[in-house]
Motif scaffolding. Structure first.
Motif, PDB file in Angstrom:
ATOM      1  N   THR A   1       0.841   3.699  -3.304  1.00  0.00           N
ATOM      2  CA  THR A   1       0.351   5.060  -3.083  1.00  0.00           C
ATOM      3  C   THR A   1       1.351   6.085  -3.572  1.00  0.00           C
ATOM      4  O   THR A   1       0.999   7.051  -4.242  1.00  0.00           O
ATOM      5  CB  THR A   1       0.052   5.288  -1.589  1.00  0.00           C
TER       6      THR A   1
ATOM      7  N   SER B   1     -10.158   9.273  -4.510  1.00  0.00           N
ATOM      8  CA  SER B   1     -10.661   8.229  -3.627  1.00  0.00           C
ATOM      9  C   SER B   1     -12.178   8.153  -3.687  1.00  0.00           C
ATOM     10  O   SER B   1     -12.876   9.149  -3.895  1.00  0.00           O
ATOM     11  CB  SER B   1     -10.218   8.499  -2.183  1.00  0.00           C
TER      12      SER B   1
ATOM     13  N   VAL C   1      -4.443  12.201  -3.975  1.00  0.00           N
ATOM     14  CA  VAL C   1      -4.943  10.875  -3.618  1.00  0.00           C
ATOM     15  C   VAL C   1      -6.379  10.979  -3.112  1.00  0.00           C
ATOM     16  O   VAL C   1      -7.247  10.182  -3.479  1.00  0.00           O
ATOM     17  CB  VAL C   1      -4.041  10.221  -2.563  1.00  0.00           C
TER      18      VAL C   1
ATOM     19  N   GLU D   1       0.822  -1.221   0.000  1.00  0.00           N
ATOM     20  CA  GLU D   1       0.000   0.000   0.000  1.00  0.00           C
ATOM     21  C   GLU D   1       0.849   1.261   0.000  1.00  0.00           C
ATOM     22  O   GLU D   1       0.566   2.218  -0.722  1.00  0.00           O
ATOM     23  CB  GLU D   1      -0.940  -0.001   1.208  1.00  0.00           C
TER      24      GLU D   1
END
Length: 564
Positions: free
Chosen positions: A179, A278, A274, A175
């Motif tokens: 990311t 989302s 980010v 992750e």
């Protein structure tokens, strides 16, 4: 002429490195529909070529799936298959992606390159595929859009391929690593060299990937300069992270999220990107209910219309102040205010120039209507009834672009209009991709800036104390100021809201709203405007533009909530 379809990595099978059968079927259908010869090529095969003038190219841009493909090939060629090697490989490979995008997407010869978005194809096949067909064969498809059923038939072979190209199913789907790799903006070698020049030592792999997430080289230099002066200030503080989670997602971060963000995001901009993509942000701010029925709207107490106003006398009634955000129906409302209260009672300032007027000038009018920032309205004496109209932030930007693009070259040169000049020289996608445009306060989260306590005049916002005020702080100010408005209307329910405004001001509601400054009319009637074909950004560009309206979208959603 040969039409080239540059099959950018996701249409290539990760496991074998070859064009899979699904993609071959799709490309064959595309060639047949457009009656063109299609050359199939991967990005690597095109890396040594440049576009030929007049050449038509169809490209699908998706960096991470392509990087995974290239990594798989490198593993087959002997690279040790570890998560650290994967992160370093993708970080280095990003330069290939930037080079390809610059030459095959950003070059002057391929400005109109259609860009396929496979995820959009799954949801809206006709809308996604028609622009590609129209670009390749305008004489055949320009006036006869492909039927939705045919579009679905075109796209169906590709859908199984998508399921095999999802990075989340990749074995190195760490992750923290994924990311960081999703937010790369700068080439690795540029970050390496800049870090070495400023810090006097080599950066670690994790530091390089973190810094590659910064949007510009200037931001990179500023971040490194700050960390050199105070090593404790490297990256985001706990307060930065907590504030960002609260603003964008409406909740506090978990301890695990706090630690991950510190290790993967160099600044709030990187973190914001980010959040914007989302599902949590989307559910909170992008699906706000549209029109609100009049029965659900809490009306303000009607006021008495102004009559027989005497100049330079103390105001016995609230002054009406319309904060006009560009491309939000303001000219129509200005004309309605003039009709309701009389032109002689409306102050002459229409731009953000209240700062230059005397107290006597400001005291002489009872109605103010212009592109004022909120700070400027505090200069108006006496009690005020603040009103405004808002529009979906992304739609507002697109409308603003087309309005600027329609400006004639003569008025642009006569008044040195910077944004209209850029709009004349760039199509809508490249316009909103350009860093100069993206950093302009007239483009970047403009609504929040105008509702904040920061004056939007000249270069005030770039100097002195104002320079230290972040968009997060401006958003807090804007939300607070918005709640004091007597009326907030919305473009998607303009007719109904004009009647609601009439009730708020105690005026006769119009039987029909006559719209002014409509672009189609201006292009026909104004000597300062020219005929243009309105442009719409691609799905990918709209996604990229979300960063430009992230704070505006929160303000807009809050305004909607106030009406419930």
């Amino acid at each position: 002429m040969t039409h080239v379809t540059a099959v950018f990595w996701p249409l290539t099978d990760i496991r074998s490195g070859s064009i899979p059968d699904e993609a071959k079927v799709f490309l064959a259908e595309l060639a047949n529909a457009t009656e063109t010869k299609i050359k199939v090529a991967t990005a690597e095969q095109l890396s040594g070529e440049d576009p030929i003038e007049g050449q038509k190219v169809v490209v699908h841009l998706a960096f991470l799936p392509g990087a995974i493909l290239a990594f798989e090939k490198a593993v087959r060629d002997g690279l040790e298959d570890t998560v650290d090697n994967f992160a370093r490989f993708v970080s280095e490979y990003f330069s290939n992606f930037l080079d390809f995008r610059k030459r095959w997407i950003g070059g002057s010869d391929v400005k109109s390159t259609p860009k396929l978005n496979l995820n959009a194809m799954r949801l809206t096949p006709a809308k996604t595929l028609n622009p590609v067909l129209n670009a390749l064969a305008p004489e055949k498809h320009g006036t006869t859009p492909l039927l939705t059923t045919d579009a679905e038939r075109f796209c169906a072979p590709l859908l199984p391929l998508l399921d095999r190209l999802v990075p989340d199913t990749f074995r190195h789907n760490n992750e923290d690593v994924i990311t960081g790799l999703r937010t790369l903006k700068l080439p690795r070698h540029v970050v390496q060299q800049t870090y070495q020049n400023i810090m006097g030592r080599d950066a670690t792999n994790a530091q390089i990937i973190l810094l590659q997430g910064l949007p510009t080289i200037d931001r990179l230099r500023a971040s490194l300069d700050a960390s050199k002066k105070d090593p404790k200030q490297v990256g985001l503080s706990d307060r930065d992270i907590q504030t960002s989670y609260n603003i964008f997602l409406g909740r506090a971060p978990s301890p695990q999220e706090m630690e991950r963000v510190k290790n993967t995001h160099p600044d709030i901009t990187s973190l914001r990107q980010v959040f914007l993509k989302s599902s949590e942000f989307s559910a909170q701010y992008k699906n706000i209910a549209g029109a609100q029925s009049a029965a659900n709207v809490q009306q303000s107490t009607p006021a008495t219309p102004f009559k027989n106003i005497t100049k330079f006398q103390p105001a016995k009634e609230d002054r009406v102040v319309f904060l006009h955000i560009p491309k939000c129906g303001g000219t129509t409302l200005h004309n309605m205010l003039s009709y309701w209260f009389g032109q002689s009672n409306v102050h002459s300032e229409r731009l953000n120039g209240l700062y230059g007027h005397t107290g006597a000038s400001l005291a002489s009018a009872m109605v103010f209507s212009g592109h004022y920032d909120h700070y400027a309205t505090t200069l108006i004496p006496g009690p005020k009834k603040m009103i405004t109209f808002l529009r979906d932030p992304l739609d507002r930007l697109v409308s603003l672009y087309n309005f600027h693009r329609a400006h004639s070259p003569s008025i642009i040169e006569r008044h040195n209009l910077v944004l209209p000049r850029w709009a004349n020289e760039h199509d809508v996608d490249s316009y909103f991709e350009h860093p100069v445009i993206r950093n302009s306060p007239a483009i970047n989260n403009t609504m929040v800036r105008y509702f904040s306590d920061v004056p939007q005049i000249g270069r005030y916002h770039e100097t002195g104390a104002a320079k230290e005020i972040s968009l997060d702080e401006m958003l807090e100010q804007a939300l607070r100021n918005l709640e004091k408005f007597a009326f907030v209307g919305f473009m998607d329910q303009y007719e109904a809201d004009m009647k609601r405004l009439a009730a708020t001001l105690g005026c006769e509601p119009p039987s029909k709203v006559k719209k002014h400054q409509v672009l189609d009319d201006l292009m026909d009637s104004s000597p300062d405007m020219r005929k243009i074909a309105k442009q719409k950004p691609t799905a990918q560009s709209r996604d990229d533009m979300e960063e430009l309206v992230a704070y505006d979208r929160i303000l807009y959603a809050h305004a909607r909530e106030l009406l419930k």
